[in-house]
Write a protein that holds these residues in place. Structure first.
Motif, PDB file in Angstrom:
ATOM      1  N   GLY A   1       0.741  -1.206   0.162  1.00  0.00           N
ATOM      2  CA  GLY A   1       0.062   0.145   0.036  1.00  0.00           C
ATOM      3  C   GLY A   1       0.838   1.268  -0.225  1.00  0.00           C
TER       4      GLY A   1
ATOM      5  N   TRP B   1      -0.443  -0.176  -6.959  1.00  0.00           N
ATOM      6  CA  TRP B   1      -1.927  -0.005  -6.664  1.00  0.00           C
ATOM      7  C   TRP B   1      -2.621  -0.534  -7.547  1.00  0.00           C
TER       8      TRP B   1
ATOM      9  N   ARG C   1      -8.660  -4.698  -0.423  1.00  0.00           N
ATOM     10  CA  ARG C   1      -8.133  -3.265  -0.407  1.00  0.00           C
ATOM     11  C   ARG C   1      -8.846  -2.492   0.458  1.00  0.00           C
TER      12      ARG C   1
ATOM     13  N   TYR D   1       5.595  -1.647  -1.923  1.00  0.00           N
ATOM     14  CA  TYR D   1       5.234  -2.540  -2.962  1.00  0.00           C
ATOM     15  C   TYR D   1       6.285  -3.281  -2.989  1.00  0.00           C
TER      16      TYR D   1
END
Length: 420
Positions: A130, A155, A165, A256
């Motif tokens: 995130g 994303w 999410r 990420y």
């Protein structure tokens, strides 16, 4: 001799009978008043508070508190009474009684907890990804968390996995250079108000991908996220009526999976030419985004239809005027990098945890990025008006030496003001 022993026994009995016995005193100075007669708690539990006062009491006087159940615990007494309520995992309302006592004075406070949710789906996530947006889009700090089995590189990047999410808002900021999720209890917010201790409805979703390339989205209609030290737990009621419990244990750091940048991002294997005589042009206005005294627009070109399919262009242009008018986009634009943004330019496509600025995609049922993609990194784009139509002409290159050239004629126009 018998009389002696009898007399001795009598004396002993008399001695014992005269021994004073201390009785605990229940008399204390002061009068207790308890503000709450009952406390309502959500199904997911959390901390409850009862307020009290002791009038004319000794300095530091406090009541004692007892409870008749184990699901109310961790009771502490200070300026007020705080206690913890466990998660309710039964589908009915339950009530506990807290007894607040001070000397002979006693008050019962009822703790009523909403009915719980029986879990239908258990999901143990092993990856947390995130990013942190701060207050760029909301009044309170905004975090975006993605829970999955294998993790993701960005994303919008989807692999063969299941993704939960969450669009989270907290009252606590974090270090933007090394963001970490805040601890707390975050309630579902269908209004998407962006206030602390909530997670918004719009961007919070369950996504599942399949081997054949399909993916499914399931929206959330109620629930809670509970973040403690090195643990993320969510209880979610989905729109299909099923209740999901999502658990992750590990680092709460956001980011990420890093992958080496490829030599090029384009998937084209040859030059692309096209001519679309009837499309839709969508304009999003961002005002003087680059501080150049000229407006920044994102221009999307799509083919008509209920679902978006086929050639889809996303352009990032800087005009020579600040006017919020469709005619403002008319002109010829040369390709530059974002650092070189100037009037009458379009920003070259790039990839940084997602697709940025100007790209070509082949859309499949409203989704792009799973089929052909190509960043526009050189050339010119010309936009002109022909009657009610906007005509967009491309003479561009991708990042692997392929020419992207053609015309997109659009009879349908949509405009949105995002400058505020």
């Amino acid at each position: 001799m018998k009389k002696f022993f009898l007399l001795l026994a009598t004396v002993l009995v008399a001695f014992v009978a005269c021994e004073p016995t201390e009785q605990p005193s229940t008399e204390v100075k002061g009068t207790l008043a308890v503000t709450e007669q009952s406390v309502e708690m959500a199904f997911y539990g959390g901390e409850g508070v009862i307020n009290y006062t002791i009038t004319d009491g000794e300095a530091g006087a406090q009541p004692t508190v007892t409870v008749n159940t184990e699901w109310v615990n961790n009771i502490t007494v200070g300026e007020n009474i705080k206690f913890n309520v466990d998660f309710n995992n039964i589908e009915e309302t339950r009530v506990a009684t807290l007894t607040v006592a001070y000397g002979e004075q006693s008050f019962d406070v009822f703790v009523r907890q909403a009915e719980g949710m029986a879990v239908d789906v258990e999901f143990v996530a092993t990856a947390l990804n995130g990013e942190y947006y701060g207050t760029a889009y909301s009044q309170d700090p905004n975090y975006f968390a993605i829970l999955s089995k294998n993790g993701t590189t960005g994303w919008s990047d989807l692999y063969l996995d299941t993704y939960y999410r969450f669009d989270l808002y907290s009252n606590t900021p974090t270090d933007a250079s090394a963001p970490v999720l805040p601890q707390g209890v975050f309630a579902y917010d269908y209004l998407n108000s962006g206030v602390g201790e909530t997670f918004g409805d719009f961007y919070s979703v369950r996504m599942q991908t399949f081997q054949d390339g399909r993916y499914e989205e399931t929206k959330i209609e109620d629930g809670v996220v509970i973040i403690t030290e090195n643990k993320f737990e969510a209880i979610l009621k989905m729109v299909d009526g099923k209740v999901h419990r999502v658990v992750y244990e590990g680092s709460l750091a956001l980011g990420y999976i890093e992958v080496p940048a490829p030599d090029y991002y384009s998937t084209l294997t040859e030059d692309l030419t096209f001519n679309h005589p009837d499309g839709v042009i969508r304009l999003n206005y961002f005002g003087d985004y680059y501080g150049l005294g000229a407006s920044n627009w994102t221009v999307s070109l799509v083919l008509p239809g209920t679902n978006i399919n086929g050639d889809y262009f996303m352009l990032d242009i800087v005009t020579d005027s600040l006017a919020f008018e469709a005619s403002n986009i008319v002109g010829t634009y040369n390709c530059v990098t974002e650092a070189e943004a100037a009037k009458n330019t379009f920003i070259a496509g790039y990839y940084a945890n997602g697709f940025g600025s100007s790209w070509y995609f082949v859309a499949v049922d409203n989704y792009y990025g799973t089929d052909d993609v190509a960043p526009l990194v050189d050339g010119t784009i010309t936009i002109r008006e022909e009657g009610i139509n906007f005509v967009v002409e491309f003479d561009c290159m991708d990042d692997n030496g392929h020419k992207i050239a053609g015309t997109y004629t659009c009879s349908a126009l949509e405009m949105y003001d995002n400058s505020k």
